[in-house]
Design a protein around this motif. Structure first.
Motif, short mmCIF file in Angstrom:
data_model
loop_
_atom_site.label_atom_id
_atom_site.label_comp_id
_atom_site.label_asym_id
_atom_site.label_seq_id
_atom_site.Cartn_x
_atom_site.Cartn_y
_atom_site.Cartn_z
N GLN A 184 51.25 56.56 64.10
CA GLN A 184 50.37 57.39 63.93
C GLN A 184 49.83 57.86 64.89
O GLN A 184 49.60 58.93 65.31
CB GLN A 184 49.60 57.25 62.65
N ARG A 185 49.11 56.97 65.51
CA ARG A 185 48.19 57.06 66.82
C ARG A 185 48.85 57.81 68.04
O ARG A 185 48.81 58.59 68.81
CB ARG A 185 47.59 55.85 67.40
N LEU A 186 50.34 57.19 68.23
CA LEU A 186 51.31 57.70 69.15
C LEU A 186 51.40 58.90 68.78
O LEU A 186 51.49 59.91 69.80
CB LEU A 186 52.34 56.79 69.26
N THR A 187 51.91 59.43 67.51
CA THR A 187 52.06 60.64 67.29
C THR A 187 50.92 61.79 67.61
O THR A 187 51.02 62.83 68.13
CB THR A 187 52.48 60.97 65.95
N GLN A 196 54.53 38.86 52.61
CA GLN A 196 53.32 39.52 52.96
C GLN A 196 53.00 39.71 54.48
O GLN A 196 52.46 40.84 54.79
CB GLN A 196 52.27 38.21 52.40
N ARG A 197 53.34 39.01 55.24
CA ARG A 197 53.11 39.17 56.72
C ARG A 197 54.03 40.19 57.35
O ARG A 197 53.32 41.18 57.85
CB ARG A 197 53.64 37.80 57.56
N LEU A 198 55.26 40.41 56.60
CA LEU A 198 56.05 41.76 57.05
C LEU A 198 55.08 42.85 56.25
O LEU A 198 55.22 43.87 57.11
CB LEU A 198 57.47 41.74 56.46
N SER A 213 52.12 47.71 58.13
CA SER A 213 51.13 48.52 57.94
C SER A 213 50.47 48.81 59.50
O SER A 213 50.26 49.93 59.87
CB SER A 213 49.88 48.03 57.24
N ARG A 214 50.38 47.81 60.19
CA ARG A 214 50.15 47.83 61.41
C ARG A 214 51.01 48.73 62.42
O ARG A 214 50.49 49.42 63.18
CB ARG A 214 50.05 46.59 62.32
N VAL A 215 52.45 48.64 62.21
CA VAL A 215 53.42 49.39 63.02
C VAL A 215 53.23 50.90 62.43
O VAL A 215 53.08 51.89 63.43
CB VAL A 215 54.85 48.93 62.53
#
Length: 103
Positions: free
Chosen positions: A88-91, A74-76, A81-83
């Motif tokens: 997406q923001r970097l792109t 679950q943590r992975l 999702s965070r990664v």
């Protein structure tokens, strides 16, 4: 009945009685014969209890490990999702930089 037949009958009955009574085992004889088997059963019962305890401990450890693995999964998923969001923001930022004219 003749005297010979009576004596023969008495001898047969006596012999049958002697053979029949000779087969009875005493309590001490039975205890002597049963004791080694009883000891082996006791040892096996002890080993069975130890094995049962070991199996229960292993089951508890396996269940705890399964729970921890589920938590880790679950943590992975959350980190994945965070990664994805960061990528997406970097792109988007890279695309904005590429569109800006250079002076």
């Amino acid at each position: 009945m003749s005297a010979f037949a009576s004596k023969s009958m008495l001898a047969v009955v006596t012999l049958a009685g002697a053979l029949g009574l000779g087969g009875c085992a005493t309590k001490s004889y039975v205890r002597e014969q049963i004791e080694p088997v009883s000891q082996r059963v006791g040892v096996l019962e002890t080993r069975l209890q130890e094995t049962d305890g070991t199996a229960k401990s292993a089951l508890a450890a396996a269940q705890a490990a399964a729970g921890q693995a589920q938590n880790n999964s679950q943590r992975l998923d959350q980190l994945g999702s965070r990664v994805d969001g960061v990528e997406q923001r970097l792109t988007v930022q890279e695309q904005k930089r590429a569109k800006r004219p250079r002076h």
